[in-house]
Design a protein around this motif. Structure first.
Motif, PDB file in Angstrom:
ATOM      1  N   UNK A 239       0.823  -1.017  -0.099  1.00 22.96           N
ATOM      2  CA  UNK A 239       0.108   0.063  -0.078  1.00 22.96           C
ATOM      3  C   UNK A 239       0.463   1.112  -0.591  1.00 22.96           C
ATOM      4  N   UNK A 240       1.951   1.038   0.673  1.00 25.64           N
ATOM      5  CA  UNK A 240       2.708   2.279   1.019  1.00 25.64           C
ATOM      6  C   UNK A 240       3.746   2.249   1.462  1.00 25.64           C
ATOM      7  N   UNK A 241       5.371   1.566   0.247  1.00 27.89           N
ATOM      8  CA  UNK A 241       6.766   1.275   0.645  1.00 27.89           C
ATOM      9  C   UNK A 241       7.132   2.563   1.243  1.00 27.89           C
ATOM     10  N   UNK A 242       7.625   2.046   2.601  1.00 28.58           N
ATOM     11  CA  UNK A 242       8.618   2.920   3.176  1.00 28.58           C
ATOM     12  C   UNK A 242      10.060   2.006   3.757  1.00 28.58           C
ATOM     13  N   UNK A 243      11.321   2.398   2.822  1.00 28.89           N
ATOM     14  CA  UNK A 243      11.996   1.773   3.342  1.00 28.89           C
ATOM     15  C   UNK A 243      12.627   1.577   5.095  1.00 28.89           C
ATOM     16  N   UNK A 244      13.869   1.066   4.902  1.00 24.60           N
ATOM     17  CA  UNK A 244      14.306   1.167   6.651  1.00 24.60           C
ATOM     18  C   UNK A 244      15.032   3.057   6.919  1.00 24.60           C
ATOM     19  N   UNK A 245      15.184   2.705   6.497  1.00 23.55           N
ATOM     20  CA  UNK A 245      16.037   4.950   6.096  1.00 23.55           C
ATOM     21  C   UNK A 245      15.286   5.260   6.196  1.00 23.55           C
ATOM     22  N   UNK A 246      13.972   5.374   5.699  1.00 21.18           N
ATOM     23  CA  UNK A 246      12.884   6.297   5.581  1.00 21.18           C
ATOM     24  C   UNK A 246      12.448   7.359   7.109  1.00 21.18           C
ATOM     25  N   UNK A 247      12.313   8.153   6.983  1.00 19.79           N
ATOM     26  CA  UNK A 247      11.782   8.304   8.265  1.00 19.79           C
ATOM     27  C   UNK A 247      10.018   8.401   8.645  1.00 19.79           C
ATOM     28  N   UNK A 248       9.446   7.573   9.415  1.00 20.09           N
ATOM     29  CA  UNK A 248       8.349   7.682   9.859  1.00 20.09           C
ATOM     30  C   UNK A 248       8.209   5.962   9.354  1.00 20.09           C
ATOM     31  N   UNK A 249       7.371   5.922  10.186  1.00 25.24           N
ATOM     32  CA  UNK A 249       5.916   4.554   9.264  1.00 25.24           C
ATOM     33  C   UNK A 249       4.768   3.832   9.368  1.00 25.24           C
ATOM     34  N   UNK A 250       4.240   3.550   8.715  1.00 27.35           N
ATOM     35  CA  UNK A 250       2.250   3.051   8.295  1.00 27.35           C
ATOM     36  C   UNK A 250       1.681   2.848   9.717  1.00 27.35           C
ATOM     37  N   UNK A 251      -0.111   3.127   8.991  1.00 23.73           N
ATOM     38  CA  UNK A 251      -0.133   2.720  10.769  1.00 23.73           C
ATOM     39  C   UNK A 251      -1.754   2.615   9.027  1.00 23.73           C
ATOM     40  N   UNK A 252      -1.855   1.151   8.835  1.00 25.53           N
ATOM     41  CA  UNK A 252      -2.937   0.729   8.444  1.00 25.53           C
ATOM     42  C   UNK A 252      -3.755   0.256   9.156  1.00 25.53           C
ATOM     43  N   UNK A 253      -5.468   0.196   8.930  1.00 22.71           N
ATOM     44  CA  UNK A 253      -7.065   0.526   9.644  1.00 22.71           C
ATOM     45  C   UNK A 253      -7.582  -0.779   8.919  1.00 22.71           C
ATOM     46  N   UNK A 254      -8.278  -2.039   8.923  1.00 27.09           N
ATOM     47  CA  UNK A 254      -8.350  -3.351   8.834  1.00 27.09           C
ATOM     48  C   UNK A 254      -9.418  -3.917   8.870  1.00 27.09           C
ATOM     49  N   UNK A 255     -10.470  -4.660   8.723  1.00 28.97           N
ATOM     50  CA  UNK A 255     -11.819  -5.022   8.907  1.00 28.97           C
ATOM     51  C   UNK A 255     -12.090  -6.543   8.522  1.00 28.97           C
ATOM     52  N   UNK A 256     -13.533  -7.401   8.390  1.00 29.31           N
ATOM     53  CA  UNK A 256     -13.161  -8.019   7.878  1.00 29.31           C
ATOM     54  C   UNK A 256     -13.606  -7.664   7.105  1.00 29.31           C
ATOM     55  N   UNK A 257     -12.916  -8.866   5.674  1.00 27.26           N
ATOM     56  CA  UNK A 257     -13.455  -8.401   3.960  1.00 27.26           C
ATOM     57  C   UNK A 257     -14.654  -7.982   3.546  1.00 27.26           C
ATOM     58  N   UNK A 258     -15.513  -8.461   3.964  1.00 28.98           N
ATOM     59  CA  UNK A 258     -17.107  -8.728   3.590  1.00 28.98           C
ATOM     60  C   UNK A 258     -17.368  -7.119   4.464  1.00 28.98           C
ATOM     61  N   UNK A 259     -17.167  -6.318   4.891  1.00 26.15           N
ATOM     62  CA  UNK A 259     -17.063  -5.085   5.427  1.00 26.15           C
ATOM     63  C   UNK A 259     -16.309  -4.011   5.416  1.00 26.15           C
ATOM     64  N   UNK A 260     -14.923  -4.283   4.315  1.00 26.30           N
ATOM     65  CA  UNK A 260     -14.188  -3.286   4.384  1.00 26.30           C
ATOM     66  C   UNK A 260     -14.005  -2.531   2.981  1.00 26.30           C
ATOM     67  N   UNK A 261     -13.371  -1.675   2.562  1.00 25.58           N
ATOM     68  CA  UNK A 261     -13.628  -0.530   1.430  1.00 25.58           C
ATOM     69  C   UNK A 261     -13.078  -1.344   0.619  1.00 25.58           C
ATOM     70  N   UNK A 262     -11.809  -1.835   0.834  1.00 21.41           N
ATOM     71  CA  UNK A 262     -10.557  -2.252   0.049  1.00 21.41           C
ATOM     72  C   UNK A 262     -10.479  -3.572   0.017  1.00 21.41           C
ATOM     73  N   UNK A 263     -10.586  -4.303  -0.717  1.00 24.27           N
ATOM     74  CA  UNK A 263      -9.682  -5.844  -0.714  1.00 24.27           C
ATOM     75  C   UNK A 263      -7.842  -5.635  -1.106  1.00 24.27           C
TER      76      UNK A 263
END
Length: 352
Positions: A239-263
């Motif tokens: 979804x959002x590639x971030x390298x070991x040397x890049x600043x910061x990280x990534x936060x992902x919100x998930x849900x069951x596939x049936x209720x999710x907006x994206x698979x």
């Protein structure tokens, strides 16, 4: 200026039980045999000795690695081949649990090792990082999830560690800073770290520690996200590639596939691709705590469920940069080629 090679000691943690969890059963992965692990260590030792390291302090274990190592080292010695360092064991207990790694790492740091080589997966490297303080580590992947340790020939890792430990490659080149995630429950009443990812699940009990079921996942935090890796961090990597040397990280919100907006299709274990449901994702900055959205469940650190929390708990995750150091094997070897360190007299014979 290089350190006296005869005084340089390198630590070595080889987990005999890595890559033996349920993910190996339900996927198409194979497990390294003890003899394979022993041969990996032998190749590391050869690389270390080639750069002048004379002594290695190793974690004791009863999985069979050390028994095979001693047999092979004795055979080479009888043949007059002394191209391996002296091998010593830390005077620490053997329980067959992660406590062995904790105790051995602390003993190595206290004894003054210059670097610690780690054989294992993300969980083993995390265990060493918790207690290595400022001693850099060098990873060799022998686990199920190997997002943190790089895949590389162990001989080259041994050479790079030897060059870094003896000072032939300067620290400014040889060592890299690393990020980690810290989780705090009720203001630090309970806390822990992850090197790669923290996953929040609706499951109420830890049970089998290995994390592989995706339908119960609700939040994911990563220090780096590489689309080439296997495991839960691959979700962020796709979804959002971030390298070991890049600043910061990534936060992902998930849900069951049936209720999710994206698979999203994700390789969560070797040969195992699962569908996960996505709600949103965003970059996160270092030093800013994020409060969990879930009111109860379990928390997995680098692929293994470690913590349970309930409605009465306040749980937050914080990304930290420059948390610990690793040996940059590629940088060490490029420096070696550029400065022709291997041209002429063998390094282990050079005066220091």
């Amino acid at each position: 200026m290089s350190k006296s090679s005869s005084k340089v000691t390198v630590g070595l943690v080889a987990n005999p039980f890595s890559a033996r969890d349920i993910r190996r059963v339900i996927s198409n992965a194979t497990s390294l045999q003890v003899s394979d692990r022993a041969q990996i260590v032998m190749r590391v030792l050869s690389g270390l000795r080639g750069c002048g390291v004379r002594k290695v302090l190793m974690m004791p274990e009863k999985g069979g690695i050390i028994r095979l190592l001693k047999r092979d080292l004795q055979r080479y010695q009888q043949m007059g081949n002394n191209r391996f360092p002296e091998l010593e064991l830390t005077d620490t207990p053997i329980s067959g649990t992660v406590e062995d790694t904790f105790a051995a790492t602390k003993a190595m740091v206290d004894s003054g090792v210059k670097t610690i080589v780690v054989l294992g997966g993300d969980g083993t490297h995390r265990a060493v990082a918790k207690f290595c303080r400022q001693v850099p580590i060098a990873g060799i992947s022998t686990g199920t999830n190997n997002a943190f340790p790089e895949h590389r020939e162990p001989t080259i890792t041994g050479l790079a560690v030897g060059l870094a430990s003896t000072g032939r490659v300067p620290e400014s080149v040889a060592l890299s800073p690393n990020k980690l995630l810290r989780i705090d429950i009720n203001g630090g009443e309970r806390h822990d770290i992850a090197l790669v990812d923290i996953v929040v699940s609706t499951e109420r009990y830890i049970g089998a520690r290995a994390l592989w079921r995706t339908e119960n996942l609700r939040e994911l935090f990563v220090t780096f996200s590489d689309p080439e890796v296997i495991g839960m961090s691959a979700i962020a990597g796709l979804l959002e590639p971030v390298s070991r040397n890049d600043p910061g990280g990534v936060h992902v919100s998930l849900d069951v596939p049936e209720a999710a907006s994206t698979l999203l299709q994700v390789p969560i274990a070797p040969g195992l691709i699962r569908t996960v449901g996505l709600q949103s994702w965003q970059r996160i900055e270092a030093g800013i705590p994020i409060i969990l959205k879930r009111s109860s469940g379990t928390i997995a650190l680098d692929g293994e469920r470690e913590l349970e929390f309930g409605t009465e708990d306040n749980v937050q995750v914080t990304l930290h940069e420059n948390a610990f150091r690793t040996v940059d094997v590629g940088a060490c070897m490029r420096y070696t080629g550029k400065h022709r360190l291997f041209v002429g007299t063998p390094l282990d014979l050079l005066p220091t």
